[in-house]
Motif scaffolding. Structure first.
Motif, mmCIF file in Angstrom:
data_model
loop_
_atom_site.group_PDB
_atom_site.id
_atom_site.type_symbol
_atom_site.label_atom_id
_atom_site.label_comp_id
_atom_site.label_asym_id
_atom_site.label_seq_id
_atom_site.Cartn_x
_atom_site.Cartn_y
_atom_site.Cartn_z
ATOM 1 N N THR A 98 0.845 -1.192 0.000
ATOM 2 C CA THR A 98 0.000 0.000 0.000
ATOM 3 C C THR A 98 0.881 1.242 0.000
ATOM 4 O OG1 THR A 98 -1.718 -1.153 1.277
ATOM 5 C CG2 THR A 98 -1.846 1.246 1.191
ATOM 6 N N TRP A 99 0.491 2.236 -0.785
ATOM 7 C CA TRP A 99 1.197 3.524 -0.802
ATOM 8 C C TRP A 99 0.172 4.648 -0.726
ATOM 9 C CZ3 TRP A 99 1.210 7.694 -4.286
ATOM 10 C CH2 TRP A 99 2.212 8.653 -4.065
ATOM 11 N N ARG A 100 0.459 5.668 0.100
ATOM 12 C CA ARG A 100 -0.461 6.784 0.305
ATOM 13 C C ARG A 100 0.311 8.103 0.316
ATOM 14 N NH1 ARG A 100 -3.500 4.196 5.614
ATOM 15 N NH2 ARG A 100 -4.958 2.836 4.522
ATOM 16 N N SER A 101 -0.383 9.183 -0.089
ATOM 17 C CA SER A 101 0.213 10.512 0.005
ATOM 18 C C SER A 101 -0.887 11.544 0.175
ATOM 19 C CB SER A 101 1.055 10.836 -1.225
ATOM 20 O OG SER A 101 0.241 11.101 -2.344
ATOM 21 N N VAL A 102 -0.553 12.643 0.858
ATOM 22 C CA VAL A 102 -1.469 13.767 1.054
ATOM 23 C C VAL A 102 -0.695 15.054 0.798
ATOM 24 C CG1 VAL A 102 -2.996 14.975 2.655
ATOM 25 C CG2 VAL A 102 -2.784 12.492 2.786
ATOM 26 N N ASP A 103 -1.263 15.972 0.005
ATOM 27 C CA ASP A 103 -0.649 17.266 -0.286
ATOM 28 C C ASP A 103 -1.680 18.372 -0.135
ATOM 29 O OD1 ASP A 103 2.175 16.666 -1.454
ATOM 30 O OD2 ASP A 103 0.858 15.257 -2.499
ATOM 31 N N PHE A 104 -1.195 19.572 0.178
ATOM 32 C CA PHE A 104 -2.054 20.742 0.329
ATOM 33 C C PHE A 104 -1.508 21.893 -0.510
ATOM 34 C CE2 PHE A 104 -2.496 18.330 4.250
ATOM 35 C CZ PHE A 104 -3.874 18.256 4.400
ATOM 36 N N SER A 105 -2.420 22.726 -1.026
ATOM 37 C CA SER A 105 -1.989 23.890 -1.804
ATOM 38 C C SER A 105 -1.588 25.054 -0.907
ATOM 39 C CB SER A 105 -3.117 24.329 -2.745
ATOM 40 O OG SER A 105 -4.259 24.774 -2.013
ATOM 41 N N ALA A 106 -2.136 25.151 0.295
ATOM 42 C CA ALA A 106 -1.825 26.260 1.205
ATOM 43 C C ALA A 106 -0.485 26.017 1.885
ATOM 44 C CB ALA A 106 -2.924 26.418 2.256
ATOM 45 N N PRO A 107 0.453 26.976 1.832
ATOM 46 C CA PRO A 107 1.750 26.783 2.496
ATOM 47 C C PRO A 107 1.626 26.622 4.004
ATOM 48 C CG PRO A 107 1.489 29.050 1.711
ATOM 49 C CD PRO A 107 0.369 28.271 1.117
ATOM 50 N N GLU A 108 0.547 27.142 4.596
ATOM 51 C CA GLU A 108 0.353 26.992 6.042
ATOM 52 C C GLU A 108 0.169 25.530 6.446
ATOM 53 O OE1 GLU A 108 -1.405 31.010 4.847
ATOM 54 O OE2 GLU A 108 -1.297 28.959 4.044
ATOM 55 N N PHE A 109 -0.191 24.669 5.497
ATOM 56 C CA PHE A 109 -0.427 23.256 5.790
ATOM 57 C C PHE A 109 0.682 22.364 5.270
ATOM 58 C CE2 PHE A 109 -4.446 24.795 6.986
ATOM 59 C CZ PHE A 109 -5.191 23.789 7.577
ATOM 60 N N ALA A 110 1.790 22.962 4.821
ATOM 61 C CA ALA A 110 2.873 22.171 4.214
ATOM 62 C C ALA A 110 3.426 21.123 5.184
ATOM 63 C CB ALA A 110 3.993 23.093 3.750
ATOM 64 N N SER A 111 3.497 21.436 6.460
ATOM 65 C CA SER A 111 4.088 20.493 7.418
ATOM 66 C C SER A 111 3.212 19.265 7.636
ATOM 67 C CB SER A 111 4.344 21.190 8.751
ATOM 68 O OG SER A 111 3.132 21.673 9.302
ATOM 69 N N ARG A 112 1.959 19.290 7.193
ATOM 70 C CA ARG A 112 1.070 18.148 7.376
ATOM 71 C C ARG A 112 1.108 17.184 6.188
ATOM 72 N NH1 ARG A 112 -4.246 20.632 10.454
ATOM 73 N NH2 ARG A 112 -3.169 22.319 11.535
ATOM 74 N N GLU A 113 1.761 17.542 5.111
ATOM 75 C CA GLU A 113 1.859 16.648 3.960
ATOM 76 C C GLU A 113 2.690 15.422 4.335
ATOM 77 O OE1 GLU A 113 3.487 18.918 0.789
ATOM 78 O OE2 GLU A 113 1.728 20.225 0.589
ATOM 79 N N PHE A 114 2.322 14.271 3.816
ATOM 80 C CA PHE A 114 3.104 13.085 4.152
ATOM 81 C C PHE A 114 3.010 12.037 3.058
ATOM 82 C CE2 PHE A 114 -0.953 11.412 5.586
ATOM 83 C CZ PHE A 114 -0.824 10.035 5.481
ATOM 84 N N ARG A 115 3.960 11.097 3.099
ATOM 85 C CA ARG A 115 4.012 9.930 2.227
ATOM 86 C C ARG A 115 4.176 8.697 3.107
ATOM 87 N NH1 ARG A 115 3.217 14.021 0.005
ATOM 88 N NH2 ARG A 115 4.343 15.030 -1.709
ATOM 89 N N GLN A 116 3.543 7.609 2.721
ATOM 90 C CA GLN A 116 3.660 6.386 3.514
ATOM 91 C C GLN A 116 3.520 5.164 2.620
ATOM 92 O OE1 GLN A 116 1.684 5.789 7.492
ATOM 93 N NE2 GLN A 116 0.509 4.256 6.353
ATOM 94 N N GLY A 117 4.420 4.205 2.801
ATOM 95 C CA GLY A 117 4.341 2.926 2.125
ATOM 96 C C GLY A 117 4.351 1.810 3.147
ATOM 97 N N SER A 118 3.604 0.746 2.901
ATOM 98 C CA SER A 118 3.550 -0.355 3.853
ATOM 99 C C SER A 118 3.486 -1.685 3.106
ATOM 100 C CB SER A 118 2.344 -0.230 4.792
ATOM 101 O OG SER A 118 1.132 -0.307 4.069
ATOM 102 N N ALA A 119 4.000 -2.730 3.759
ATOM 103 C CA ALA A 119 3.977 -4.087 3.218
ATOM 104 C C ALA A 119 3.407 -5.020 4.279
ATOM 105 C CB ALA A 119 5.383 -4.529 2.817
ATOM 106 N N TYR A 120 2.683 -6.044 3.818
ATOM 107 C CA TYR A 120 2.018 -6.970 4.732
ATOM 108 C C TYR A 120 2.217 -8.400 4.242
ATOM 109 C CZ TYR A 120 -1.806 -9.585 6.914
ATOM 110 O OH TYR A 120 -2.544 -10.520 7.603
ATOM 111 N N VAL A 121 2.488 -9.325 5.174
ATOM 112 C CA VAL A 121 2.517 -10.759 4.888
ATOM 113 C C VAL A 121 1.775 -11.474 6.010
ATOM 114 C CG1 VAL A 121 4.641 -10.750 3.540
ATOM 115 C CG2 VAL A 121 4.773 -10.984 6.029
ATOM 116 N N GLY A 122 1.006 -12.504 5.656
ATOM 117 C CA GLY A 122 0.251 -13.192 6.685
ATOM 118 C C GLY A 122 -0.415 -14.457 6.176
#
Length: 416
Positions: free
Chosen positions: A169-193
């Protein structure tokens, strides 16, 4: 409400809804349109008595037009599906927030003649970010939020009831307002079971999930440069689905794990995470649903709850409980009532001097309630009204209390 909001375009759409209701499409395709009008008493989510900029209004009436389409097509042992909508939102008083958005989801399920199967999926969304009067304050310009998510899964049947699983799984969030730049993030995850099906009405799985992510603009030491904050999450995860009767559905996810950050180490958290969704139908006309979840902010943000998706913030941990009752009052009329509560543990690093930093910690609680009415005028045409109340009761250094009520009326056409 300003009459110009209900201009020729809106009137024509309502006429189109009425005229198009008898239309039926052949095949696996569907199309639709929705027109809604919402009045918000506290659109900006500000405190009682707080002064807002002269260019903005505390309350507003919002008109949203949505057109949508979808496909769900089996192809032999495979299946492809997708849906998309285009959205235009206009504000009666706060024109600066007028925006266009979209939501796209597509994917496929596949299987071989042997015991191997899997799925792939992609989701993209562009919308106006939820209003917030926390650290960033009142924004006098629009803040467009973009989310992306891609996921894939693979299952290999070891026996009639036991199979091995793997997923990415891969996820990302971005904002156009510079006031919210610190909340942008990227995340990747792997699962086995491993997954075991006890019957057609029950299965359980156990596995290991490893996630890596980053806040690329976590801190801005100098103009034009940013420092990231990376994090890692490890979790032993147990899932189960039970359908003991035709009246009860239970989906549960419980994980034991920890999340560690490179910079904001005080956001580190460990313990039990998870979510439970329970649906009970005590009669043919009544359905009761319960949702509970406890997750770090990056994961709780992507959970679709009874009140929709949450707001991305500096949650160390978010715990949510939501209840909903749906009543089929007649063959064409339905009613619902819902209540929700969210407890957030907040944390933020602040600079005391150029060399010294401190941590702000706080908690807040937000309560939501809603009632609504639905009328299925025809097989394709539906109308509805929603009354919603939202209240945050605790003032902290990282969040502000507010109270807001809204009334929403909509008409929806869906043909397939």
């Amino acid at each position: 409400m300003s009459l110009r909001l209900l201009g020729p375009g809106v009137r024509l759409l309502w006429l189109g809804l009425a005229l198009a209701a008898p239309v039926v499409l052949a095949g696996p395709y569907s199309v639709g349109a929705t027109q809604s009008v919402t009045h918000e008493s506290n659109l900006l989510r500000v405190e009682s008595g707080q002064v807002v900029p002269d260019s903005l209004s505390r309350s507003d009436t919002v008109v949203t037009t949505v057109v949508q389409g979808g496909i769900d097509q089996p192809i032999g042992r495979q299946r492809v599906f997708g849906n998309a909508n285009l959205r235009r939102t206009r504000f009666d008083r706060n024109h600066v927030y007028d925006n266009s958005g979209y939501s796209v989801a597509a994917g496929a399920d596949w299987a071989t003649v042997e015991q191997v199967s899997g799925s792939i999926g992609l989701k993209l969304q562009r919308s106006l970010a939820q209003f917030s009067n926390d650290e960033a304050g009142i924004l006098t310009h629009s803040n467009i939020e973009r989310t992306r998510q891609a996921e894939s899964a693979l299952r290999w049947g070891l026996s009639a009831r036991l199979s091995a699983e793997a997923g990415l799984t891969w996820r990302s969030v971005d904002f156009s307002a510079p006031e919210f730049a610190s909340r942008e993030f990227r995340q990747g995850s792997a699962y086995v079971g491993m997954r075991q099906s006890r019957s057609s009405a029950a299965w359980w799985s156990v596995g290991w999930r490893q996630s890596h992510g980053t806040y690329p603009k976590f801190r801005q030491p100098t103009a034009g440069s940013f420092e990231p904050d990376r994090f890692e999450r490890q979790e032993l995860e147990l899932k189960a689905t039970l359908r003991p009767t035709g009246a009860t559905d239970l989906d549960a996810r419980v994980g034991l794990g920890r999340t560690r950050y490179d910079s904001a180490v005080s956001r580190n958290v460990s313990g039990l995470f998870g979510a439970i969704d329970w649906t009970w139908r005590p009669s043919g006309r009544l359905r009761l649903r319960t949702h509970w979840s406890r997750d770090p902010s990056q994961d709780s943000y992507f959970l679709n709850t009874l009140f929709g998706r949450g707001t991305l913030s500096y949650d160390r941990m978010a715990t949510t409980l939501q209840l909903r009752a749906d009543l089929e009052a007649s063959a064409k009329t339905g009613l619902y009532a819902a209540w929700g509560w969210t407890d957030r543990s907040l944390l933020r690093s602040v600079e005391v001097t150029s060399l010294v930093q401190s941590e702000l910690r706080s908690r807040d609680r937000t309560f939501q309630s809603a009632i609504g009415w639905r009328w299925q005028a025809t097989r394709s045409l539906q109308f509805g009204i929603d009354l919603t109340n939202e209240e945050r009761r605790h003032a902290t250094d990282l969040s502000r209390p507010y109270h807001s009520t809204s009334i929403n009326a909509f008409g929806q056409l869906a043909v397939n």
